[in-house]
Design an enzyme around this catalytic site. Structure first.
Site, PDB file in Angstrom:
ATOM      1  N   HIS A  60       0.848  -1.202   0.000  1.00  0.00           N
ATOM      2  CA  HIS A  60       0.000   0.000   0.000  1.00  0.00           C
ATOM      3  C   HIS A  60       0.881   1.250   0.000  1.00  0.00           C
ATOM      4  O   HIS A  60       0.674   2.170  -0.804  1.00  0.00           O
ATOM      5  CB  HIS A  60      -0.905  -0.038   1.242  1.00  0.00           C
ATOM      6  CG  HIS A  60      -1.728   1.192   1.440  1.00  0.00           C
ATOM      7  ND1 HIS A  60      -3.084   1.228   1.202  1.00  0.00           N
ATOM      8  CD2 HIS A  60      -1.395   2.449   1.875  1.00  0.00           C
ATOM      9  CE1 HIS A  60      -3.543   2.436   1.469  1.00  0.00           C
ATOM     10  NE2 HIS A  60      -2.537   3.192   1.885  1.00  0.00           N
ATOM     11  N   GLU A  61       1.857   1.281   0.924  1.00  0.00           N
ATOM     12  CA  GLU A  61       2.732   2.456   1.029  1.00  0.00           C
ATOM     13  C   GLU A  61       3.682   2.566  -0.163  1.00  0.00           C
ATOM     14  O   GLU A  61       4.017   3.671  -0.600  1.00  0.00           O
ATOM     15  CB  GLU A  61       3.523   2.404   2.333  1.00  0.00           C
ATOM     16  CG  GLU A  61       2.677   2.460   3.587  1.00  0.00           C
ATOM     17  CD  GLU A  61       1.821   3.719   3.663  1.00  0.00           C
ATOM     18  OE1 GLU A  61       2.274   4.777   3.187  1.00  0.00           O
ATOM     19  OE2 GLU A  61       0.694   3.645   4.190  1.00  0.00           O
ATOM     20  N   HIS A  64       1.983   4.443  -2.845  1.00  0.00           N
ATOM     21  CA  HIS A  64       2.106   5.889  -2.635  1.00  0.00           C
ATOM     22  C   HIS A  64       3.482   6.383  -3.068  1.00  0.00           C
ATOM     23  O   HIS A  64       3.609   7.409  -3.758  1.00  0.00           O
ATOM     24  CB  HIS A  64       1.923   6.232  -1.153  1.00  0.00           C
ATOM     25  CG  HIS A  64       0.531   6.060  -0.643  1.00  0.00           C
ATOM     26  ND1 HIS A  64      -0.586   6.507  -1.316  1.00  0.00           N
ATOM     27  CD2 HIS A  64       0.069   5.512   0.522  1.00  0.00           C
ATOM     28  CE1 HIS A  64      -1.668   6.232  -0.605  1.00  0.00           C
ATOM     29  NE2 HIS A  64      -1.298   5.627   0.500  1.00  0.00           N
ATOM     30  N   ASP A 154      -6.048   8.318   3.493  1.00  0.00           N
ATOM     31  CA  ASP A 154      -6.033   8.549   2.047  1.00  0.00           C
ATOM     32  C   ASP A 154      -7.329   9.202   1.564  1.00  0.00           C
ATOM     33  O   ASP A 154      -7.307  10.070   0.700  1.00  0.00           O
ATOM     34  CB  ASP A 154      -5.799   7.225   1.312  1.00  0.00           C
ATOM     35  CG  ASP A 154      -4.433   6.638   1.626  1.00  0.00           C
ATOM     36  OD1 ASP A 154      -3.508   7.414   1.914  1.00  0.00           O
ATOM     37  OD2 ASP A 154      -4.290   5.407   1.589  1.00  0.00           O
TER      38      ASP A 154
END
Length: 361
Positions: A60-61, A64, A154
């Site tokens: 997930h990170e 980003h 988010d």
């Protein structure tokens, strides 16, 4: 201090904060209860499931981080906490469109992982089918949770980017998104209090999440306001031109009596022949016994100029401020050559930001 490096992805350091171990413990316990069958321990699947949870948060990170890199921003690290993860950027996002893309990509990664896990359950049987369904549900919940309209989640960042785009104003967008985040955090705490009556563990977690959500929304607005305001200011606009200087020949007892007693100034430039040679504050007095003050001069006790960060009127105030924080200076002199032309104090920074906000609103 509380984080350790566990690896890197595409040159980006991955750090694990100690608070994440609480989440790991809860995950192992929950999985073990779920997959323990016929008296057999569910620990192997629990450990594997927790490892996949860690990977889901990391990916997930990473989503980003890679999107930020694609948009020209520098990524310094990814840190995993109790409540998830944080992608640390060295640059501020300067366009609402970039903020929207960076924020949205993380939940989309979890959606993709949920689809893959669900497909995995189709080709599995028994406990493994249940295991992959659970992973699909977890990633779906991660996507939904992160899309809650609560800054700095988010969803809150997506909301901020929309408000920012519509108002053409970063601070206005941040204020609106943070306000919604505070309301959501307060709502979670209310639900947590009610849930405590029937389930102490769930109620406590909801209370903790609500409190952290509320505080994160407030601190994020403060941090964004500070960075936004100071990044557009020069040291010369913030510094005070009214200050007192100290002679290096003055003894510490006279310095304390003439400069510190009854005064609010935290520190003073030490000047000789109109040239800056150092900086002295009340902290320097603590290095000596009071009986020594008569025999020690300001020049002997001061921090010499060579050890001070150099500030000029044309420097970025944001850089200057974080230099002060990083090196723990409450005040720093501003020079033009060797001459002191001003002094930047922490309270000057606070007053400048408050004044800028009043003008803004």
């Amino acid at each position: 201090m509380w984080s350790m490096r566990i690896g890197n992805v595409s040159g980006i350091p991955i750090k694990l904060h100690l608070s994440w171990l609480v989440l790991a413990g809860l995950s192992i316990y929950s999985f073990q209860q779920m997959f323990a069958l016929n008296g057999q321990s569910g620990l192997p699947l629990a450990l594997f499931g927790t490892l996949l949870l860690l990977c889901s948060i990391v990916l997930h990170e990473v989503g980003h981080a890679l999107m930020a890199r694609r948009l020209g921003l520098r990524v310094t690290a990814i840190t995993l906490f109790l409540t998830g993860g944080l992608t640390e950027l060295a640059d501020d996002v300067d366009l609402p469109q970039s903020e929207f893309k960076i924020a949205l990509i993380g939940p989309l990664v979890n959606v993709a992982l949920a689809v893959l896990a669900f497909l995995g359950s189709w080709f599995s049987q028994g406990v493994w089918a249940n295991f992959w369904v659970t992973q699909a549900v977890i990633n779906g919940l991660l996507a939904v949770f992160n899309l809650l309209p609560c800054h700095p989640l988010d969803g809150g960042r997506v909301l901020r980017s929309i408000f920012w785009f519509l108002n053409d104003d970063l601070l206005r967008g941040t204020l609106l998104a943070s306000t919604i985040g505070r309301y959501l955090g307060n709502g979670l705490m209310v639900v947590g209090i009610v849930t405590l009556l029937s389930n102490a563990l769930t109620g406590s977690l909801l209370l903790l999440m609500g409190w952290m959500t509320n505080r994160a929304a407030v601190s994020n607005f403060v941090q964004t306001t500070l960075n936004y305001t100071l990044s557009r200011a020069l040291v010369g606009e913030v510094m005070s031109r009214s200050f007192r200087t100290v002679s290096p020949h003055l003894t510490l007892d006279l310095f304390a009596g003439q400069y510190l007693l009854g005064q609010a100034e935290p520190a003073f430039p030490v000047v000789h022949s109109e040239r800056l040679i150092g900086m002295i504050s009340v902290q320097h007095l603590y290095r000596y016994a009071m009986g020594e003050w008569r025999s020690v001069s300001v020049g002997d006790a001061m921090t010499p100029k060579a050890d001070l960060p150099r500030l000029n009127v044309g420097d970025s105030m944001q850089t200057a401020y974080y230099t002060m924080l990083g090196q723990r200076y409450d005040s720093l002199p501003v020079t033009d050559g060797d001459a002191v032309v001003g002094i930047v104090r922490h309270r000057d920074v606070v007053a400048f930001v408050q004044s800028a906000l009043k003008v803004k609103t």
